[in-house]
Design a protein around this motif. Structure first.
Motif, PDB file in Angstrom:
ATOM      1  N   ALA A 105     -11.179  -0.723   2.156  1.00 23.26           N
ATOM      2  CA  ALA A 105      -9.691   0.092   2.222  1.00 23.26           C
ATOM      3  C   ALA A 105     -10.408   1.721   1.952  1.00 23.26           C
ATOM      4  CB  ALA A 105      -8.293   0.242   1.352  1.00 23.26           C
ATOM      5  N   LYS A 106     -10.441   2.663   2.039  1.00 22.18           N
ATOM      6  CA  LYS A 106     -10.597   3.604   1.169  1.00 22.18           C
ATOM      7  C   LYS A 106     -10.371   4.329   0.055  1.00 22.18           C
ATOM      8  CE  LYS A 106     -11.253   6.914   5.897  1.00 22.18           C
ATOM      9  NZ  LYS A 106     -11.175   6.420   6.440  1.00 22.18           N
TER      10      LYS A 106
ATOM     11  N   HIS B 213      -6.289   8.321   6.066  1.00 24.72           N
ATOM     12  CA  HIS B 213      -6.005   7.413   5.934  1.00 24.72           C
ATOM     13  C   HIS B 213      -5.115   6.507   7.312  1.00 24.72           C
ATOM     14  CE1 HIS B 213      -3.941   3.344   4.920  1.00 24.72           C
ATOM     15  NE2 HIS B 213      -3.112   3.226   4.818  1.00 24.72           N
ATOM     16  N   GLY B 214      -6.351   5.095   7.710  1.00 28.54           N
ATOM     17  CA  GLY B 214      -5.689   4.578   8.559  1.00 28.54           C
ATOM     18  C   GLY B 214      -6.232   5.378  10.508  1.00 28.54           C
TER      19      GLY B 214
ATOM     20  N   GLN C  18       0.519  -1.195   0.184  1.00 26.79           N
ATOM     21  CA  GLN C  18       0.125  -0.349  -0.132  1.00 26.79           C
ATOM     22  C   GLN C  18       0.591   1.176   0.325  1.00 26.79           C
ATOM     23  OE1 GLN C  18      -3.648   0.486   2.131  1.00 26.79           O
ATOM     24  NE2 GLN C  18      -3.377  -1.296   3.663  1.00 26.79           N
TER      25      GLN C  18
ATOM     26  N   GLY D 240      -9.453   4.169  11.252  1.00 23.84           N
ATOM     27  CA  GLY D 240      -9.992   3.965  11.691  1.00 23.84           C
ATOM     28  C   GLY D 240      -9.362   2.816  12.553  1.00 23.84           C
ATOM     29  N   CYS D 241      -8.668   2.429  11.975  1.00 22.24           N
ATOM     30  CA  CYS D 241      -7.077   1.112  12.979  1.00 22.24           C
ATOM     31  C   CYS D 241      -6.629   2.171  14.261  1.00 22.24           C
ATOM     32  CB  CYS D 241      -5.842   1.218  11.550  1.00 22.24           C
ATOM     33  SG  CYS D 241      -6.788   0.318  10.165  1.00 22.24           S
TER      34      CYS D 241
HETATM   35  C1  LIG Z   1      -3.322  -3.576   6.771  1.00 21.34           C
HETATM   36  C2  LIG Z   1      -4.840  -2.984   6.223  1.00 21.34           C
HETATM   37  N1  LIG Z   1      -5.544  -2.817   7.976  1.00 21.34           N
HETATM   38  C3  LIG Z   1      -6.390  -2.168   7.506  1.00 21.34           C
HETATM   39  C4  LIG Z   1      -7.008  -1.039   6.714  1.00 21.34           C
HETATM   40  C5  LIG Z   1      -8.024   0.326   5.980  1.00 21.34           C
HETATM   41  O1  LIG Z   1      -7.872   1.210   7.289  1.00 21.34           O
HETATM   42  P1  LIG Z   1      -8.906   1.985   8.299  1.00 21.34           P
HETATM   43  O2  LIG Z   1      -8.405   2.998   8.671  1.00 21.34           O
HETATM   44  O3  LIG Z   1      -9.951   1.829   8.506  1.00 21.34           O
HETATM   45  O4  LIG Z   1      -8.426   3.637   7.021  1.00 21.34           O
HETATM   46  P2  LIG Z   1      -8.477   3.127   5.365  1.00 21.34           P
HETATM   47  O5  LIG Z   1      -6.883   2.460   5.447  1.00 21.34           O
HETATM   48  O6  LIG Z   1      -9.688   2.501   5.187  1.00 21.34           O
HETATM   49  O7  LIG Z   1      -8.164   4.776   5.017  1.00 21.34           O
HETATM   50  C6  LIG Z   1      -6.134  -0.624   5.418  1.00 21.34           C
HETATM   51  N2  LIG Z   1      -5.684  -0.012   4.861  1.00 21.34           N
HETATM   52  N3  LIG Z   1      -4.833  -1.955   5.398  1.00 21.34           N
END
Ligand SMILES: Cc1ncc(COP(=O)(O)OP(=O)(O)O)c(N)n1
Ligand SMILES: Nc1ncnc2c1ncn2[C@@H]1O[C@H](COP(=O)(O)OP(=O)(O)O)[C@@H](O)[C@H]1O
Length: 232
Positions: free
Chosen positions: A108-109, A207-208, A42, A210-211
């Motif tokens: 993913a977004k 990005h990220g 990514q 939610g994690c």
């Molecule tokens: C390896 C991996 N895990 C989870 C996500 C999704 O992350 P998130 O925080 O839900 O947000 P986006 O990445 O969708 O912006 C990911 N992309 N990769």
């Protein structure tokens, strides 16, 4: 030091997945551990590759950490397929872990699938009944409930439906609700609803989120419960 485990995928770009979780654990001063479910390629442009682990590789990582170091709280992120979900659920039951945060990562977004469509029912049947908190974003809540969410009342109805699937506490996150100038999250504990809102930050750099959010809940849960048990 309290110990937190993330069972999730690797994001080579470092913004989401295991990398975001471990950074968040470190910031919140808990000892971070990981069980890798997939490797993803990514960057800021999107997801170029997804390479899931064998379920037994996931099982062994969790076993190693659980039987030696110990886990005060854990979160799940990207689990990718039904076999991995069932393996993770078995381990949670085997170790009787109850401080379990499920971030039901699906897409993913940028649009790349991070959970196979046929794995949604495994998530609902095997993992939701074991979780203390689940943190779906709006599209994930829609998939779990098979309803569309447009209003605060829709969010409440979706939270009720997810609670009926076995999750004890539900946070429906508001990051995707871009028509408001606030980001509004809804918490439902099976009895009461509470909305949390902050002014929406105008940025594409989400990005990220939610994690990081679910990792922060996991870190705080690891600490709060230890604190509370001292007073029992
Ligand atoms: C390896 C991996 N895990 C989870 C996500 C999704 O992350 P998130 O925080 O839900 O947000 P986006 O990445 O969708 O912006 C990911 N992309 N990769
Ligand atoms: N632009 C934003 N401004 C302020 N808070 C945000 C913004 N986007 C997301 N959030 C918050 O970040 C957290 C993660 O939400 P969200 O982005 O919906 O998760 P996901 O990454 O799983 O799609 C929530 O608490 C949400 O309210």
């Amino acid at each position: 030091m309290e110990k937190a485990l993330t069972i999730a995928g690797s994001d080579s770009g470092g913004g989401a997945g295991i990398q975001a979780d471990l950074k968040t654990f470190q910031e919140l001063k808990v000892f971070g551990m990981s069980a890798l479910t997939a490797v993803t390629a990514q960057n800021t442009l999107g997801v170029q590759g997804v390479f899931p682990m064998e379920a037994e590789v996931v099982a062994e990582q969790i076993q190693s950490v659980g039987e030696d170091i110990g886990v005060d709280a854990l979160k799940t992120g990207m689990l990718f397929n039904a076999e991995i979900i069932e393996t993770v659920a078995e381990k949670i039951k085997r170790f009787a872990w109850d401080k379990v945060v499920v971030d039901p990562v699906m897409i993913a977004k940028g649009g790349a699938p991070l959970l196979q469509q046929e794995a949604v029912s495994a998530l609902k049947n095997h993992l939701l009944p074991l979780c203390f908190v689940i943190t779906p974003n709006i599209p994930e809540a829609e998939v779990l409930t098979r309803m569309t969410i447009h209003s605060p009342d829709d969010k409440k109805e979706a939270a009720r439906r997810i609670h009926a699937l076995g999750a004890k506490n539900i946070v429906i996150k508001g990051g995707h609700d871009v028509n408001t100038n606030e980001a509004v999250d809804l918490l439902f504990n099976g009895a009461d609803f509470e909305f949390f809102s902050v002014p929406r930050i105008e940025t594409k750099n989400t990005h990220g989120t939610g994690c990081t959010f679910s990792a922060a809940i996991t870190a705080q849960l690891a600490k709060v419960y230890l604190y509370m048990t001292r007073y029992l």
